[in-house]
Design a protein around this motif. Structure first.
Motif, PDB file in Angstrom:
ATOM      1  N   LEU A   1      -1.794  -1.791   9.519  1.00  0.00           N
ATOM      2  CA  LEU A   1      -2.338  -1.950   8.175  1.00  0.00           C
ATOM      3  C   LEU A   1      -2.644  -0.600   7.534  1.00  0.00           C
ATOM      4  O   LEU A   1      -2.418  -0.402   6.338  1.00  0.00           O
ATOM      5  CB  LEU A   1      -3.596  -2.813   8.213  1.00  0.00           C
ATOM      6  CG  LEU A   1      -3.365  -4.299   8.488  1.00  0.00           C
ATOM      7  CD1 LEU A   1      -4.703  -5.012   8.643  1.00  0.00           C
ATOM      8  CD2 LEU A   1      -2.536  -4.929   7.388  1.00  0.00           C
ATOM      9  N   THR A   2      -3.138   0.330   8.321  1.00  0.00           N
ATOM     10  CA  THR A   2      -3.408   1.674   7.812  1.00  0.00           C
ATOM     11  C   THR A   2      -2.119   2.368   7.396  1.00  0.00           C
ATOM     12  O   THR A   2      -2.052   2.995   6.335  1.00  0.00           O
ATOM     13  CB  THR A   2      -4.148   2.509   8.873  1.00  0.00           C
ATOM     14  OG1 THR A   2      -5.351   1.827   9.238  1.00  0.00           O
ATOM     15  CG2 THR A   2      -4.475   3.892   8.354  1.00  0.00           C
ATOM     16  N   LEU A   3      -1.084   2.245   8.219  1.00  0.00           N
ATOM     17  CA  LEU A   3       0.207   2.839   7.880  1.00  0.00           C
ATOM     18  C   LEU A   3       0.765   2.212   6.610  1.00  0.00           C
ATOM     19  O   LEU A   3       1.260   2.914   5.724  1.00  0.00           O
ATOM     20  CB  LEU A   3       1.193   2.654   9.039  1.00  0.00           C
ATOM     21  CG  LEU A   3       2.597   3.193   8.809  1.00  0.00           C
ATOM     22  CD1 LEU A   3       2.558   4.711   8.673  1.00  0.00           C
ATOM     23  CD2 LEU A   3       3.510   2.777   9.936  1.00  0.00           C
ATOM     24  N   GLY A   4       0.676   0.895   6.497  1.00  0.00           N
ATOM     25  CA  GLY A   4       1.149   0.221   5.296  1.00  0.00           C
ATOM     26  C   GLY A   4       0.388   0.650   4.053  1.00  0.00           C
ATOM     27  O   GLY A   4       0.969   0.853   2.989  1.00  0.00           O
ATOM     28  N   ALA A   5      -0.915   0.796   4.183  1.00  0.00           N
ATOM     29  CA  ALA A   5      -1.733   1.223   3.046  1.00  0.00           C
ATOM     30  C   ALA A   5      -1.409   2.664   2.643  1.00  0.00           C
ATOM     31  O   ALA A   5      -1.458   3.017   1.466  1.00  0.00           O
ATOM     32  CB  ALA A   5      -3.215   1.092   3.383  1.00  0.00           C
ATOM     33  N   ALA A   6      -1.070   3.496   3.618  1.00  0.00           N
ATOM     34  CA  ALA A   6      -0.729   4.884   3.308  1.00  0.00           C
ATOM     35  C   ALA A   6       0.627   4.983   2.617  1.00  0.00           C
ATOM     36  O   ALA A   6       0.830   5.852   1.766  1.00  0.00           O
ATOM     37  CB  ALA A   6      -0.724   5.717   4.585  1.00  0.00           C
ATOM     38  N   LEU A   7       1.568   4.099   2.968  1.00  0.00           N
ATOM     39  CA  LEU A   7       2.899   4.140   2.373  1.00  0.00           C
ATOM     40  C   LEU A   7       2.993   3.365   1.064  1.00  0.00           C
ATOM     41  O   LEU A   7       3.953   3.522   0.314  1.00  0.00           O
ATOM     42  CB  LEU A   7       3.930   3.592   3.359  1.00  0.00           C
ATOM     43  CG  LEU A   7       4.146   4.415   4.620  1.00  0.00           C
ATOM     44  CD1 LEU A   7       5.156   3.728   5.524  1.00  0.00           C
ATOM     45  CD2 LEU A   7       4.613   5.824   4.279  1.00  0.00           C
ATOM     46  N   LEU A   8       2.022   2.532   0.770  1.00  0.00           N
ATOM     47  CA  LEU A   8       2.065   1.685  -0.414  1.00  0.00           C
ATOM     48  C   LEU A   8       2.190   2.471  -1.717  1.00  0.00           C
ATOM     49  O   LEU A   8       2.990   2.087  -2.578  1.00  0.00           O
ATOM     50  CB  LEU A   8       0.827   0.788  -0.448  1.00  0.00           C
ATOM     51  CG  LEU A   8       0.842  -0.349  -1.452  1.00  0.00           C
ATOM     52  CD1 LEU A   8       1.996  -1.299  -1.138  1.00  0.00           C
ATOM     53  CD2 LEU A   8      -0.470  -1.098  -1.409  1.00  0.00           C
ATOM     54  N   PRO A   9       1.459   3.569  -1.920  1.00  0.00           N
ATOM     55  CA  PRO A   9       1.578   4.288  -3.191  1.00  0.00           C
ATOM     56  C   PRO A   9       2.917   5.008  -3.365  1.00  0.00           C
ATOM     57  O   PRO A   9       3.255   5.411  -4.467  1.00  0.00           O
ATOM     58  CB  PRO A   9       0.448   5.301  -3.177  1.00  0.00           C
ATOM     59  CG  PRO A   9      -0.362   5.042  -1.985  1.00  0.00           C
ATOM     60  CD  PRO A   9       0.377   4.099  -1.114  1.00  0.00           C
ATOM     61  N   LEU A  10       3.660   5.176  -2.290  1.00  0.00           N
ATOM     62  CA  LEU A  10       4.928   5.892  -2.386  1.00  0.00           C
ATOM     63  C   LEU A  10       5.996   4.983  -2.978  1.00  0.00           C
ATOM     64  O   LEU A  10       6.069   3.802  -2.668  1.00  0.00           O
ATOM     65  CB  LEU A  10       5.379   6.367  -1.003  1.00  0.00           C
ATOM     66  CG  LEU A  10       4.439   7.316  -0.268  1.00  0.00           C
ATOM     67  CD1 LEU A  10       4.990   7.607   1.113  1.00  0.00           C
ATOM     68  CD2 LEU A  10       4.275   8.603  -1.036  1.00  0.00           C
ATOM     69  N   GLY A  11       6.849   5.549  -3.815  1.00  0.00           N
ATOM     70  CA  GLY A  11       7.952   4.785  -4.370  1.00  0.00           C
ATOM     71  C   GLY A  11       9.068   4.649  -3.349  1.00  0.00           C
ATOM     72  O   GLY A  11       8.994   5.172  -2.231  1.00  0.00           O
ATOM     73  N   GLY A  12      10.127   3.961  -3.704  1.00  0.00           N
ATOM     74  CA  GLY A  12      11.240   3.736  -2.792  1.00  0.00           C
ATOM     75  C   GLY A  12      11.884   5.020  -2.314  1.00  0.00           C
ATOM     76  O   GLY A  12      12.197   5.184  -1.135  1.00  0.00           O
ATOM     77  N   CYS A  13      12.102   5.955  -3.215  1.00  0.00           N
ATOM     78  CA  CYS A  13      12.730   7.218  -2.830  1.00  0.00           C
ATOM     79  C   CYS A  13      11.796   8.060  -1.964  1.00  0.00           C
ATOM     80  O   CYS A  13      12.243   8.752  -1.047  1.00  0.00           O
ATOM     81  CB  CYS A  13      13.132   8.008  -4.065  1.00  0.00           C
ATOM     82  SG  CYS A  13      14.476   7.258  -4.982  1.00  0.00           S
ATOM     83  N   ALA A  14      10.522   8.003  -2.252  1.00  0.00           N
ATOM     84  CA  ALA A  14       9.570   8.792  -1.480  1.00  0.00           C
ATOM     85  C   ALA A  14       9.491   8.310  -0.034  1.00  0.00           C
ATOM     86  O   ALA A  14       9.361   9.111   0.882  1.00  0.00           O
ATOM     87  CB  ALA A  14       8.190   8.742  -2.126  1.00  0.00           C
ATOM     88  N   VAL A  15       9.617   7.005   0.165  1.00  0.00           N
ATOM     89  CA  VAL A  15       9.608   6.473   1.528  1.00  0.00           C
ATOM     90  C   VAL A  15      10.856   6.924   2.269  1.00  0.00           C
ATOM     91  O   VAL A  15      10.807   7.274   3.442  1.00  0.00           O
ATOM     92  CB  VAL A  15       9.501   4.930   1.509  1.00  0.00           C
ATOM     93  CG1 VAL A  15       9.676   4.358   2.906  1.00  0.00           C
ATOM     94  CG2 VAL A  15       8.172   4.508   0.936  1.00  0.00           C
TER      95      VAL A  15
END
Length: 65
Positions: A17-31
């Motif tokens: 859940l922490t990893l998901g929350a950290a990646l949530l603000p990133l857009g598709g290209c940023a991921v």
């Protein structure tokens, strides 16, 4: 007297859940560029050759963005 321990399953769920929350603000290209950026940042720590070794990974992340 034993101390209460946190179940391993709870720790694993909390980590995901922490990893998901950290990646949530990133857009598709940023991921998609994240592995290139992390590798470049890690290589830049190495003295003398770090920045030269990180150049291809910096270009990779720039190309993705």
């Amino acid at each position: 007297m034993s101390t209460p321990s946190i179940p391993e399953r709870f720790i694993r769920v909390a980590a995901w859940l922490t990893l998901g929350a950290a990646l949530l603000p990133l857009g598709g290209c940023a991921v998609a560029a994240l592995p290139c950026r992390l590798t470049a940042a890690t290589l830049k720590i190495v003295p003398v050759v770090g920045h030269a070794a990180a150049t291809p990974f910096d270009m990779c992340s720039s190309a993705i963005d």
